[in-house]
Design an enzyme around this catalytic site. Structure first.
Site, PDB file in Angstrom:
ATOM      1  N   ASN A 153     -19.562   4.032 -10.408  1.00 52.43           N
ATOM      2  CA  ASN A 153     -19.636   3.544 -11.788  1.00 52.43           C
ATOM      3  C   ASN A 153     -18.471   2.592 -12.003  1.00 52.43           C
ATOM      4  O   ASN A 153     -17.329   3.019 -12.142  1.00 52.43           O
ATOM      5  CB  ASN A 153     -19.551   4.743 -12.747  1.00 52.43           C
ATOM      6  CG  ASN A 153     -19.473   4.316 -14.198  1.00 52.43           C
ATOM      7  OD1 ASN A 153     -19.701   3.152 -14.518  1.00 52.43           O
ATOM      8  ND2 ASN A 153     -19.156   5.260 -15.070  1.00 52.43           N
ATOM      9  N   TRP A 154     -18.790   1.299 -12.024  1.00 54.45           N
ATOM     10  CA  TRP A 154     -17.720   0.297 -12.139  1.00 54.45           C
ATOM     11  C   TRP A 154     -17.160   0.216 -13.562  1.00 54.45           C
ATOM     12  O   TRP A 154     -16.156  -0.461 -13.796  1.00 54.45           O
ATOM     13  CB  TRP A 154     -18.239  -1.094 -11.734  1.00 54.45           C
ATOM     14  CG  TRP A 154     -18.533  -1.261 -10.269  1.00 54.45           C
ATOM     15  CD1 TRP A 154     -18.488  -0.292  -9.295  1.00 54.45           C
ATOM     16  CD2 TRP A 154     -18.929  -2.466  -9.607  1.00 54.45           C
ATOM     17  NE1 TRP A 154     -18.830  -0.822  -8.069  1.00 54.45           N
ATOM     18  CE2 TRP A 154     -19.106  -2.159  -8.234  1.00 54.45           C
ATOM     19  CE3 TRP A 154     -19.163  -3.773 -10.027  1.00 54.45           C
ATOM     20  CZ2 TRP A 154     -19.497  -3.122  -7.295  1.00 54.45           C
ATOM     21  CZ3 TRP A 154     -19.553  -4.724  -9.090  1.00 54.45           C
ATOM     22  CH2 TRP A 154     -19.708  -4.398  -7.741  1.00 54.45           C
ATOM     23  N   LYS A 155     -17.825   0.847 -14.511  1.00 55.10           N
ATOM     24  CA  LYS A 155     -17.432   0.755 -15.927  1.00 55.10           C
ATOM     25  C   LYS A 155     -17.280  -0.729 -16.321  1.00 55.10           C
ATOM     26  O   LYS A 155     -17.996  -1.570 -15.781  1.00 55.10           O
ATOM     27  CB  LYS A 155     -16.169   1.558 -16.202  1.00 55.10           C
ATOM     28  CG  LYS A 155     -16.280   2.984 -15.658  1.00 55.10           C
ATOM     29  CD  LYS A 155     -15.231   3.903 -16.166  1.00 55.10           C
ATOM     30  CE  LYS A 155     -15.320   5.227 -15.421  1.00 55.10           C
ATOM     31  NZ  LYS A 155     -14.553   6.291 -16.049  1.00 55.10           N
ATOM     32  N   HIS A 208     -23.193   9.226 -20.178  1.00 54.71           N
ATOM     33  CA  HIS A 208     -21.818   9.311 -19.669  1.00 54.71           C
ATOM     34  C   HIS A 208     -20.907   9.760 -20.820  1.00 54.71           C
ATOM     35  O   HIS A 208     -21.111   9.377 -21.978  1.00 54.71           O
ATOM     36  CB  HIS A 208     -21.369   7.949 -19.132  1.00 54.71           C
ATOM     37  CG  HIS A 208     -20.080   8.020 -18.379  1.00 54.71           C
ATOM     38  ND1 HIS A 208     -18.855   8.072 -19.020  1.00 54.71           N
ATOM     39  CD2 HIS A 208     -19.826   8.081 -17.055  1.00 54.71           C
ATOM     40  CE1 HIS A 208     -17.901   8.147 -18.105  1.00 54.71           C
ATOM     41  NE2 HIS A 208     -18.462   8.156 -16.899  1.00 54.71           N
ATOM     42  N   GLU A 234     -18.112   8.808 -21.775  1.00 51.54           N
ATOM     43  CA  GLU A 234     -17.528   7.708 -22.559  1.00 51.54           C
ATOM     44  C   GLU A 234     -18.526   7.202 -23.607  1.00 51.54           C
ATOM     45  O   GLU A 234     -18.136   6.824 -24.709  1.00 51.54           O
ATOM     46  CB  GLU A 234     -17.054   6.584 -21.618  1.00 51.54           C
ATOM     47  CG  GLU A 234     -15.791   7.004 -20.879  1.00 51.54           C
ATOM     48  CD  GLU A 234     -15.565   6.321 -19.543  1.00 51.54           C
ATOM     49  OE1 GLU A 234     -16.212   5.301 -19.246  1.00 51.54           O
ATOM     50  OE2 GLU A 234     -14.730   6.834 -18.770  1.00 51.54           O
ATOM     51  N   GLU A 250     -19.827  16.164 -14.924  1.00 51.10           N
ATOM     52  CA  GLU A 250     -18.581  15.416 -15.064  1.00 51.10           C
ATOM     53  C   GLU A 250     -17.718  16.054 -16.147  1.00 51.10           C
ATOM     54  O   GLU A 250     -17.854  15.708 -17.335  1.00 51.10           O
ATOM     55  CB  GLU A 250     -18.886  13.964 -15.450  1.00 51.10           C
ATOM     56  CG  GLU A 250     -19.676  13.207 -14.409  1.00 51.10           C
ATOM     57  CD  GLU A 250     -19.316  11.730 -14.400  1.00 51.10           C
ATOM     58  OE1 GLU A 250     -19.009  11.223 -13.324  1.00 51.10           O
ATOM     59  OE2 GLU A 250     -19.296  11.107 -15.468  1.00 51.10           O
ATOM     60  N   GLY A 261     -11.100  10.064 -14.814  1.00 47.78           N
ATOM     61  CA  GLY A 261     -10.080   9.035 -14.941  1.00 47.78           C
ATOM     62  C   GLY A 261      -8.687   9.574 -15.197  1.00 47.78           C
ATOM     63  O   GLY A 261      -7.776   8.835 -15.552  1.00 47.78           O
ATOM     64  N   SER A 306     -12.547  12.121 -10.958  1.00 47.89           N
ATOM     65  CA  SER A 306     -11.422  11.892 -10.052  1.00 47.89           C
ATOM     66  C   SER A 306     -11.729  12.265  -8.600  1.00 47.89           C
ATOM     67  O   SER A 306     -10.884  12.834  -7.916  1.00 47.89           O
ATOM     68  CB  SER A 306     -10.185  12.637 -10.561  1.00 47.89           C
ATOM     69  OG  SER A 306      -9.803  12.135 -11.834  1.00 47.89           O
ATOM     70  N   GLY A 345     -15.861   6.911 -10.328  1.00 52.07           N
ATOM     71  CA  GLY A 345     -15.385   5.862 -11.221  1.00 52.07           C
ATOM     72  C   GLY A 345     -14.333   5.002 -10.533  1.00 52.07           C
ATOM     73  O   GLY A 345     -14.638   4.126  -9.732  1.00 52.07           O
ATOM     74  N   GLY A 346     -13.069   5.273 -10.824  1.00 54.12           N
ATOM     75  CA  GLY A 346     -11.957   4.452 -10.340  1.00 54.12           C
ATOM     76  C   GLY A 346     -12.018   4.127  -8.858  1.00 54.12           C
ATOM     77  O   GLY A 346     -11.813   2.964  -8.453  1.00 54.12           O
TER      78      GLY A 346
END
Ligand code: PEP
Length: 242
Positions: free
Chosen positions: A10-12, A96, A98, A165, A171, A203, A224-225
Site C-alpha cells: 500500500n503506497w498510500k 483501511h 486511515e 491491521e 506506521g 509495521s 505500508g512503509g
C-alpha cells in the site's frame, strides 16, 4: 486447505512518475521470477495507468487503495470500482483504518465499497483492526467481528481477502507479536470460507515478516512503509515464498 500467500504493498499518498518507475524496475528485477506467492502494489489512483502498463505481463498485480461505493453519478472526487478495473486493477483495498479514521468511513459504507469492488470483478482487500484503546479494553475480537460481520451479513466473502491491521501497529514501528497476530487470525478464520485469505498488516518489515508469515492462519501481508523501499518489499515477498 493450502492458500497461496499474498503480499500487497500500500503506497498510500506517495510516489511520482520517476520514483514509481525506479521502484517498479527494481521490483520486477527482484520479484519478477519468484513463484509461490501472489504479489501486488497499490499506488495512488493517478498512477494506476502507469503502474499497470509497466507491470503488464508480469506476476505483479495492481490494486487500488479505495473505491467509491457508488457505480457512477454526481460524486465529485470519487473513483468507481469499474474505473480502476478498466485501468488494470485486480485488487481494491476497502476500509483501511486511515479511511475509517480520517475520512469517517462507517462499517456499512465499507461493506458497500466491498460489494462495489466485488461487483466490478475486483478482489476486495477488506481491512479490519482495533485501536490501542480497544485492545487495552479487551475489545479486539468484538471490534474486528463487528467490522467483518457487516460484510458477511450482506455479501459473500468467497475469494476476497481480509487484512487484519491493528491500528496501533500501522506506521508506528510498534509490532504485534506473531502470537497476537495468530490469535486474531484464528478468530477471523472461523468466520470466513476456507478460500478466503487473511493477511496481516502493521509495521511488517524484512526483520519480522518470516515469523509472522509462519503462523498457521496468516496468508501473507499488507505492507505500508516497507513497500516503498524496493529491497525491503522484495525481502518481505521472498519471506512469503519460503
Ligand atoms: C498499512 O498502511 O496498511 C500498513 C500496514 O502500514 P505499515 O506497514 O507502514 O504499518
Amino acid at each position: 486447505m493450502q492458500r497461496t500467500r499474498l503480499v500487497a504493498g500500500n503506497w498510500k499518498m506517495h510516489g511520482g512518475r520517476a520514483s514509481n518507475q525506479a521502484l517498479l524496475d527494481a521490483l520486477l528485477d527482484g520479484i519478477g521470477g519468484l513463484k509461490g506467492a501472489e504479489c501486488a502494489v497499490c499506488p495512488p489512483f493517478c498512477y494506476l495507468q502507469q503502474v499497470s502498463e509497466r507491470l503488464r505481463g508480469s506476476p505483479l498485480a495492481v490494486g487500488a487503495q479505495n473505491v467509491s461505493e457508488h457505480a457512477q453519478g454526481a460524486y465529485t472526487g470519487e473513483v468507481s470500482a469499474a474505473m480502476v478495473k478498466e485501468l488494470g486493477c485486480r485488487y481494491a483495498i476497502v476500509g483501511h483504518s486511515e479511511r475509517r479514521q480520517l475520512y469517517g468511513e462507517s462499517d456499512p459504507q465499507v461493506a458497500a465499497k466491498f460489494a462495489a469492488a466485488q461487483g466490478a470483478g475486483l478482489t476486495p482487500i477488506l481491512c479490519v483492526g482495533e485501536t490501542l484503546q480497544e485492545r487495552e479494553a479487551g475489545r479486539t475480537e468484538e471490534v474486528v467481528a463487528r467490522q467483518l460481520d457487516e460484510v458477511l451479513r450482506n455479501y459473500s466473502i468467497g475469494t476476497a481477502v481480509v487484512a487484519y491491521e491493528p491500528v496501533w501497529a500501522i506506521g508506528t514501528g510498534r509490532n504485534a507479536t506473531p502470537e497476537q497476530v495468530q490469535a486474531v487470525h484464528a478468530f477471523l478464520r472461523k468466520k470466513v470460507s476456507q478460500e478466503t485469505k487473511i493477511v496481516y498488516g502493521g509495521s511488517v518489515k524484512p526483520q519480522n515478516a518470516a515469523a509472522i508469515f509462519a503462523m498457521p492462519d496468516v496468508d501473507g501481508g499488507l505492507i505500508g512503509g516497507a513497500s516503498l523501499v524496493a529491497k525491503d518489499f522484495i525481502d518481505i515477498v521472498k519471506a512469503a515464498t519460503t
